[in-house]
Design a protein around this motif. Structure first.
Motif, short mmCIF file in Angstrom:
data_model
loop_
_atom_site.label_atom_id
_atom_site.label_comp_id
_atom_site.label_asym_id
_atom_site.label_seq_id
_atom_site.Cartn_x
_atom_site.Cartn_y
_atom_site.Cartn_z
N TYR A 50 6.29 -3.54 0.29
CA TYR A 50 7.03 -2.94 -0.83
C TYR A 50 8.31 -3.71 -1.13
O TYR A 50 9.07 -3.33 -2.02
N GLU A 51 8.53 -4.81 -0.40
CA GLU A 51 9.69 -5.64 -0.65
C GLU A 51 9.32 -7.01 -1.22
O GLU A 51 10.17 -7.89 -1.36
N VAL A 52 8.04 -7.19 -1.57
CA VAL A 52 7.62 -8.39 -2.29
C VAL A 52 8.12 -8.26 -3.73
O VAL A 52 8.04 -7.20 -4.35
N ASP A 53 8.67 -9.34 -4.27
CA ASP A 53 9.27 -9.29 -5.61
C ASP A 53 8.33 -9.70 -6.72
O ASP A 53 8.50 -9.26 -7.86
N ALA A 70 -6.45 -3.78 -3.48
CA ALA A 70 -5.91 -3.02 -2.36
C ALA A 70 -4.40 -2.82 -2.52
O ALA A 70 -3.86 -1.76 -2.15
N TYR A 71 -3.73 -3.81 -3.06
CA TYR A 71 -2.28 -3.70 -3.28
C TYR A 71 -1.98 -2.59 -4.29
O TYR A 71 -0.99 -1.85 -4.15
N TRP A 72 -2.82 -2.46 -5.31
CA TRP A 72 -2.65 -1.39 -6.29
C TRP A 72 -2.73 -0.03 -5.58
O TRP A 72 -1.92 0.86 -5.85
N VAL A 73 -3.71 0.13 -4.69
CA VAL A 73 -3.84 1.38 -3.94
C VAL A 73 -2.57 1.64 -3.13
O VAL A 73 -2.00 2.75 -3.14
N ALA A 74 -2.11 0.62 -2.40
CA ALA A 74 -0.94 0.78 -1.53
C ALA A 74 0.30 1.17 -2.31
O ALA A 74 1.13 1.96 -1.83
N ARG A 75 0.44 0.67 -3.51
CA ARG A 75 1.61 0.98 -4.32
C ARG A 75 1.43 2.29 -5.08
O ARG A 75 2.33 3.14 -5.12
N ASN A 76 0.27 2.47 -5.68
CA ASN A 76 0.05 3.63 -6.54
C ASN A 76 0.09 4.94 -5.76
O ASN A 76 0.59 5.96 -6.26
N TYR A 77 -0.45 4.93 -4.54
CA TYR A 77 -0.55 6.16 -3.75
C TYR A 77 0.45 6.21 -2.60
O TYR A 77 0.29 6.99 -1.67
N ARG A 78 1.49 5.42 -2.67
CA ARG A 78 2.53 5.42 -1.63
C ARG A 78 3.10 6.83 -1.48
O ARG A 78 3.41 7.49 -2.47
N ALA A 79 3.23 7.30 -0.23
CA ALA A 79 3.68 8.67 0.03
C ALA A 79 5.05 8.95 -0.58
O ALA A 79 5.32 10.06 -1.06
N VAL A 113 1.32 0.00 -12.50
CA VAL A 113 1.75 -0.41 -11.16
C VAL A 113 2.21 -1.86 -11.14
O VAL A 113 3.16 -2.22 -10.45
N PHE A 114 1.53 -2.70 -11.91
CA PHE A 114 1.87 -4.12 -12.00
C PHE A 114 2.31 -4.46 -13.42
O PHE A 114 1.72 -3.99 -14.40
#
Length: 248
Positions: A50-53, A70-79, A113-114
C-alpha cells in the motif's frame, strides 16, 4: 536509485522466481516495473504494497501484467478501506485488458482503484524520476523504460527482439536490465526476444556500464546466455535473480 529484482523468470514462473517485476526506489518514492505471475506475493517481502506509488507496465502479456488483478483485490477490499487510486502506466487498452482478465465489465472495471495512463514514446516526470519511454520490437505494443535520478540511469528493456530504439534508450546507462529469453542458434523467431549474444551486442552498442540479463525462462540455460553476452560486451555481465538488490 535502488533496484530490487522481485521476479525475473521469463514466460512463466520458475521454482525460484516469479515472472517479471522490479521495484525501483529513490527519495522515498517507489515504482514497480511490471507485475507478472506471482510477483505480488514476492513484492510483499520488500515493501508494503500500500506504499507503492506507481506501476509501469511494459506490455500486456500475462507474465508482465496479470498480477494487477490480484493487486486490485488487495486494494479494493482492504479492511481499512481502499487507498486513493494508484497511477498505472501501460499501453493503450490496459484498463480494458485487465478488466477482461478479471471477467468484470470494462466500465468501471478497475478504474476506481487504479488511475490508468496510456504510454507513448517520449518522456515524463514521475515522483523524483525522469522517465523516458521507447517502443520496442515485440508482437504486441511494448515499451522499454529509462529512469533517471540524480545523474544516474537505469534502463529496462521489457520484452523485445533486436531494436535500434532500445540501443538509443540505453545509451551510457549505469545499469542495463535487458531481457535474454532466447538461446543463440536454438531460437530463431524474429521480433520477439533477444538471445544472450544479442543482449550483449545491444549493451556494447549503447556503451552501458553494467549489464544484467533477465526474463530467462526456466527452459533456457542462463549461464549459457551470460557467456554469450560476455563474449559480445566487454563490461560486467550477470544474470538477474529474485531478491537481488542493486544500488545505482
Amino acid at each position: 536509485m535502488k533496484l530490487t529484482v522481485v521476479g525475473c523468470s521469463g514466460s512463466f514462473p520458475s521454482a525460484e522466481s516469479p515472472c517479471s517485476s522490479y521495484l525501483v526506489e529513490a527519495d522515498g518514492y517507489r515504482v514497480v516495473l511490471d507485475l507478472g505471475n506471482g510477483a505480488l506475493g514476492a513484492l510483499q517481502k520488500y515493501v508494503d504494497i500500500y506504499e507503492v506509488d506507481a506501476v509501469l507496465l511494459s506490455h500486456l502479456h500475462a507474465d508482465h501484467c496479470v498480477d494487477l488483478c490480484a493487486y486490485w483485490v488487495a486494494r479494493n477490499y482492504r479492511a481499512e478501506g481502499c487507498p486513493d487510486p494508484m497511477p498505472v502506466y501501460g499501453p493503450a487498452g490496459t484498463a480494458e485488458r485487465l478488466a477482461r482478465a478479471y471477467d468484470m465489465p470494462e466500465n468501471p472495471g478497475m478504474k476506481e482503484v487504479f488511475d490508468f495512463h496510456t504510454l507513448t514514446p517520449g518522456a515524463f516526470d514521475l515522483g523524483p524520476f525522469r522517465i523516458e519511454v521507447a517502443q520496442v520490437n515485440h508482437p504486441v505494443d511494448a515499451f522499454a523504460f529509462r529512469l533517471e535520478h540524480d545523474g544516474r540511469v537505469l534502463v529496462y528493456s521489457g520484452d523485445t527482439g533486436e531494436s535500434a530504439e532500445l540501443v538509443e534508450l540505453a545509451r551510457d546507462a549505469d545499469l542495463f536490465l535487458c531481457e535474454a529469453a532466447y538461446i543463440d542458434g536454438r531460437d530463431t523467431y524474429q521480433a520477439v526476444h533477444l538471445n544472450g549474444r544479442e543482449a550483449g551486442e545491444h549493451a556494447a552498442a549503447a556503451h552501458v556500464r553494467r549489464l544484467v540479463l533477465t526474463h530467462i525462462p526456466p527452459w533456457t540455460d542462463a549461464e549459457h546466455n551470460r557467456r554469450d553476452a560476455a563474449a559480445a560486451y566487454p563490461g560486467p555481465v550477470e544474470v538477474a535473480r529474485a531478491g537481488a538488490v542493486y544500488r545505482i
